[in-house]
Scaffold this motif. Structure first.
Motif, short mmCIF file in Angstrom:
data_model
loop_
_atom_site.label_atom_id
_atom_site.label_comp_id
_atom_site.label_asym_id
_atom_site.label_seq_id
_atom_site.Cartn_x
_atom_site.Cartn_y
_atom_site.Cartn_z
N ILE A 1 0.84 -1.20 0.00
CA ILE A 1 0.00 0.00 0.00
C ILE A 1 0.88 1.25 0.00
O ILE A 1 0.61 2.22 -0.73
N LYS A 2 1.93 1.23 0.81
CA LYS A 2 2.84 2.38 0.89
C LYS A 2 3.44 2.71 -0.47
O LYS A 2 3.59 3.89 -0.84
N ASN A 3 3.75 1.66 -1.25
CA ASN A 3 4.40 1.87 -2.54
C ASN A 3 3.42 1.94 -3.71
O ASN A 3 3.82 1.91 -4.86
N GLY A 4 2.12 2.03 -3.38
CA GLY A 4 1.12 2.24 -4.41
C GLY A 4 0.91 1.06 -5.33
O GLY A 4 0.54 1.24 -6.51
N ARG A 5 1.13 -0.15 -4.82
CA ARG A 5 0.98 -1.34 -5.66
C ARG A 5 -0.47 -1.79 -5.72
O ARG A 5 -1.24 -1.59 -4.78
N THR A 6 -0.82 -2.43 -6.83
CA THR A 6 -2.16 -2.99 -6.98
C THR A 6 -2.24 -4.29 -6.20
O THR A 6 -1.42 -5.19 -6.38
N LEU A 7 -3.24 -4.42 -5.35
CA LEU A 7 -3.41 -5.62 -4.54
C LEU A 7 -4.35 -6.60 -5.24
O LEU A 7 -5.30 -6.20 -5.90
N VAL A 8 -4.04 -7.88 -5.09
CA VAL A 8 -4.92 -8.90 -5.64
C VAL A 8 -6.23 -8.90 -4.85
O VAL A 8 -6.22 -8.87 -3.62
N ASN A 9 -7.35 -8.90 -5.54
CA ASN A 9 -8.66 -8.82 -4.89
C ASN A 9 -9.14 -10.22 -4.51
O ASN A 9 -9.88 -10.88 -5.25
N THR A 10 -8.71 -10.70 -3.34
CA THR A 10 -9.11 -12.03 -2.87
C THR A 10 -9.63 -11.92 -1.44
O THR A 10 -9.41 -10.92 -0.75
N ASN B 1 -9.79 3.56 5.47
CA ASN B 1 -10.29 3.79 4.11
C ASN B 1 -9.27 3.35 3.06
O ASN B 1 -9.02 4.03 2.07
N ASN B 2 -8.68 2.18 3.33
CA ASN B 2 -7.71 1.56 2.41
C ASN B 2 -6.45 2.39 2.22
O ASN B 2 -5.71 2.18 1.24
N GLU B 3 -6.18 3.32 3.12
CA GLU B 3 -4.95 4.11 3.10
C GLU B 3 -4.21 3.91 4.42
O GLU B 3 -4.82 3.65 5.45
N CYS C 1 10.44 0.34 4.66
CA CYS C 1 10.10 -0.88 3.94
C CYS C 1 10.89 -0.97 2.63
O CYS C 1 10.88 -0.06 1.81
N GLY C 2 11.56 -2.12 2.45
CA GLY C 2 12.30 -2.35 1.21
C GLY C 2 11.70 -3.46 0.38
O GLY C 2 12.26 -3.86 -0.62
N PHE C 3 10.55 -3.98 0.78
CA PHE C 3 9.94 -5.11 0.09
C PHE C 3 8.91 -4.57 -0.88
O PHE C 3 7.74 -4.52 -0.60
N ALA C 4 9.35 -4.14 -2.06
CA ALA C 4 8.43 -3.49 -2.97
C ALA C 4 8.68 -3.87 -4.42
O ALA C 4 8.40 -3.11 -5.33
N GLU C 5 9.22 -5.06 -4.63
CA GLU C 5 9.43 -5.53 -6.00
C GLU C 5 8.10 -5.71 -6.71
O GLU C 5 7.18 -6.34 -6.19
N VAL C 6 7.98 -5.16 -7.91
CA VAL C 6 6.74 -5.27 -8.66
C VAL C 6 6.89 -6.34 -9.72
O VAL C 6 7.90 -6.40 -10.43
N ILE C 7 5.91 -7.24 -9.83
CA ILE C 7 5.95 -8.28 -10.83
C ILE C 7 4.65 -8.23 -11.62
O ILE C 7 3.67 -7.62 -11.20
N THR C 8 4.63 -8.87 -12.78
CA THR C 8 3.44 -8.94 -13.62
C THR C 8 2.95 -10.37 -13.65
O THR C 8 3.70 -11.29 -13.98
N VAL C 9 1.70 -10.58 -13.28
CA VAL C 9 1.13 -11.93 -13.25
C VAL C 9 -0.24 -11.91 -13.94
O VAL C 9 -0.90 -10.88 -13.99
N VAL D 1 -1.67 -8.16 -14.76
CA VAL D 1 -1.72 -7.09 -13.78
C VAL D 1 -0.40 -7.03 -13.02
O VAL D 1 0.32 -8.01 -12.93
N GLN D 2 -0.09 -5.86 -12.51
CA GLN D 2 1.11 -5.68 -11.70
C GLN D 2 0.75 -5.77 -10.23
O GLN D 2 -0.20 -5.13 -9.78
N VAL D 3 1.48 -6.58 -9.49
CA VAL D 3 1.25 -6.73 -8.06
C VAL D 3 2.58 -6.72 -7.33
O VAL D 3 3.64 -6.95 -7.92
N ASP D 4 2.52 -6.47 -6.05
CA ASP D 4 3.71 -6.53 -5.21
C ASP D 4 4.13 -7.99 -5.04
O ASP D 4 3.31 -8.89 -4.92
N PHE D 5 5.43 -8.23 -5.02
CA PHE D 5 5.96 -9.59 -4.89
C PHE D 5 5.44 -10.25 -3.62
O PHE D 5 5.08 -11.44 -3.62
N GLY D 6 5.39 -9.51 -2.53
CA GLY D 6 4.92 -10.08 -1.27
C GLY D 6 3.47 -10.52 -1.35
O GLY D 6 3.10 -11.55 -0.78
#
Length: 213
Positions: free
Chosen positions: A30-39, A57-59, A71-79, A87-92
């Motif tokens: 969330i801090k790095n503005g990544r798209t979260l998987v909707n599950t 409010n999701n912020e 936080c250094g865990f912000a690798e973005v991947i495409t799945v 879609v692009q999501v955070d690795f974590g």
């Protein structure tokens, strides 16, 4: 991959707050503005973090920012999604969802969420599936070393490994060591071998006398 190590203060704060590292990684996303998987799993994480005052409010709240300020865990991947959209999501986030899929796969085959087994001749029992944090660490190493980009194929191959273990009634190699291990100073990955040579995966009959939990 970015460094996944946490400083001692942050790690202690996570534990004392009753959080998991998965929750920390979600806050990082969330801090790095990544798209979260909707599950449902991710929604559950968000609900818990909202109740604990880390999200509103999701912020991120000020409390949330304080926790993940370094936080250094912000690798973005495409799945691909189930609708086959990229879609692009955070690795974590991806690791957390992958771990759930692996647990669900084990459950579908054994009616238990974990398998414990022992090496012939040894008394000690071993858990087949490691936790999501260790899963993320070993996957990050393999992906970096081998330059893997096909995350969907990683998921398919790991799920197939569970199928093969169940059918062969042999839960070795354990998942973590299937993904990657160091032997005689050399890093080896059965996962990468199977991804490159999927036809070598052989189906056998299924029966189980493992201890399930």
């Amino acid at each position: 991959m970015n460094d996944m190590n946490l400083d001692d203060r942050t790690y202690v704060e996570i534990l004392e707050s009753g959080l998991l590292l998965d929750h920390y990684f979600l806050l990082c996303s969330i801090k790095n503005g990544r798209t979260l998987v909707n599950t449902k799993r991710i929604k559950g994480f968000i609900n818990l973090l909202t109740k604990k005052g880390y999200i509103e409010n999701n912020e991120l709240t000020e409390k949330g920012f304080d926790l993940v300020q370094n936080c250094g865990f912000a690798e973005v991947i495409t799945v691909p999604t189930e609708q086959e959209k990229q879609v692009q999501v955070d690795f974590g986030t991806w690791v957390a969802e992958l771990h759930k899929k692996l647990v669900d796969k084990i459950y579908s085959l054994t009616s238990s969420r974990q398998v414990r087994t022992r090496i012939p001749g040894e008394k000690k029992m071993y858990s087949f599936l490691c936790g999501s944090t260790d899963l993320g660490k070993v996957l990050a190493k393999v992906i970096k070393l081998y330059g893997i980009k096909n995350y969907a194929k990683i998921e398919t191959t790991l799920l197939r490994h569970i199928d093969n273990c169940a059918k062969a009634n042999d839960w070795f190699p354990l998942m973590q060591y299937y993904i990657g291990k160091t032997k005689s100073g050399t890093f080896l990955s059965d996962l990468v071998t199977d991804m490159d040579n999927e036809e070598d995966i052989v189906d056998t009959g299924f029966k189980s006398n493992q201890k399930l939990i």
